[in-house]
Scaffold this active site. Sequence first.
Site, mmCIF file in Angstrom:
data_model
loop_
_atom_site.group_PDB
_atom_site.id
_atom_site.type_symbol
_atom_site.label_atom_id
_atom_site.label_comp_id
_atom_site.label_asym_id
_atom_site.label_seq_id
_atom_site.Cartn_x
_atom_site.Cartn_y
_atom_site.Cartn_z
ATOM 1 C CG ASP A 1 28.587 36.587 -61.833
ATOM 2 O OD1 ASP A 1 28.941 37.065 -62.930
ATOM 3 O OD2 ASP A 1 29.352 35.914 -61.112
ATOM 4 C CG HIS B 1 29.525 40.927 -61.365
ATOM 5 N ND1 HIS B 1 30.373 39.833 -61.266
ATOM 6 C CD2 HIS B 1 29.270 41.303 -60.086
ATOM 7 C CE1 HIS B 1 30.601 39.562 -59.988
ATOM 8 N NE2 HIS B 1 29.942 40.443 -59.253
#
Length: 428
Positions: free
Chosen positions: A235, A258
């Site tokens: 993430d 991310h």
Amino acid sequence: MKIYSTQAYNKDFCEMDKPNSFRRAICCLLFIEFIARNHAAVVNIKTKGAKGDGKTDDSPAIMAAWKEACAATAPSSVLIPAGTYLANPPLDLKGPCKAAIEIKATGATLKAPPDTTVFKNDYWISIVGVDKLTMTGGTYDGQGQQTWKSVKCHDSKATCQIPVNIRLTKVTNSVVNGVTSANSKYFHMNVLHCNNTRLDHVTIDAPGNSVNTDGIHIGRLTGLNITNSVIKTGDDCISFGDGSKNVHIEKVTCGPGHGISVGSLGKYPNEESVQGIFVKNCTITNTTNGVRIKSWPSSPPNTATDIHFEDIIMNKVATPILIDQEYCPWNACKKGAPSKVKLANVTFRRIKGTSTTKVAIRLICSSGFPCDTVELADINLTYSGGAATAECAHIKPKIVGAVVPPACPAGAKHLHDDDVNHRLAKQI
């Protein structure tokens, strides 16, 4: 008049009236107490019963060592020797402590149990209310592999409780150095209300398919530096929640993951403003975003200002530069009403590298509160499938120097609201 230090006084007092053995005994005990009180204590968890065999629960021994060190009036430390330790949750290390305290875990690996059903809290390790903490070394392995595979834990309803690896709350004037968080079930490090604190040479290590494993999540603090760190996760490498102020990120490598994200903001009422975020000299590789700011539609009013991304290298990154004020994963929001998070004084400077998406720059601001004072300077982002492009909505940025691809207003595609909603619905 002769002036004595406490130590000299005790020594001279011991020499007086030598025939009085009782007085000598008392004074010597006082002298020993003085030395003990002012000498740093090292509390080895092995002396508290830790086995270090990777099978026996060593949490009670760690907490007992912490309790003793925390009560010491001189700077003290908890020593976790090299080895492997099973630590069942919750591992609660609470302050305030009477003096500075250190957790020395160089060469040690602490392992959480893999099964989430043994967790009664939303964290594995919690350190709360400590001033002048130093964490040195150690690997904290959350063993989250089976959790990442659970659909019910990572849908929009989040129907099971998932623990953070390490939660630091109200840990102030502190240093975290050489610490590794591996395979967390959820966020690796949650840093809240930790004013004037530094994280240096931190390693976050998890594969790209580790769901919802933000590397370092920051919120509601003033004064935090993260430097010389390597973050690989599933993430956001670093995420800034509400209330993040005066945070400096430098020399961090990110990927997979991310990217580095401010937000998401505006999901909850009574969020605090974000101000003073500085990200520079970082390298981002093989991530699904580069540097981004994200806020939810239909949000309560708020502001995010003075945010700066500078000297960033992008290697095979999807959408290297992104403002997304229509952020709505799993369609878990009320669409149609604009975000009320006002973005202002934002800069993207000297960002270079390669994009895996044709749209390398996407600046989608709020239709109700357009972005104000956004600057793009000296940008060079290329796309292997042809010329990279930019998309913009509700923004008129200042362009300085060469910006490739050409950004709004010249050369970029300006999206209408219907286009924005259609394109962003494809993203998380």
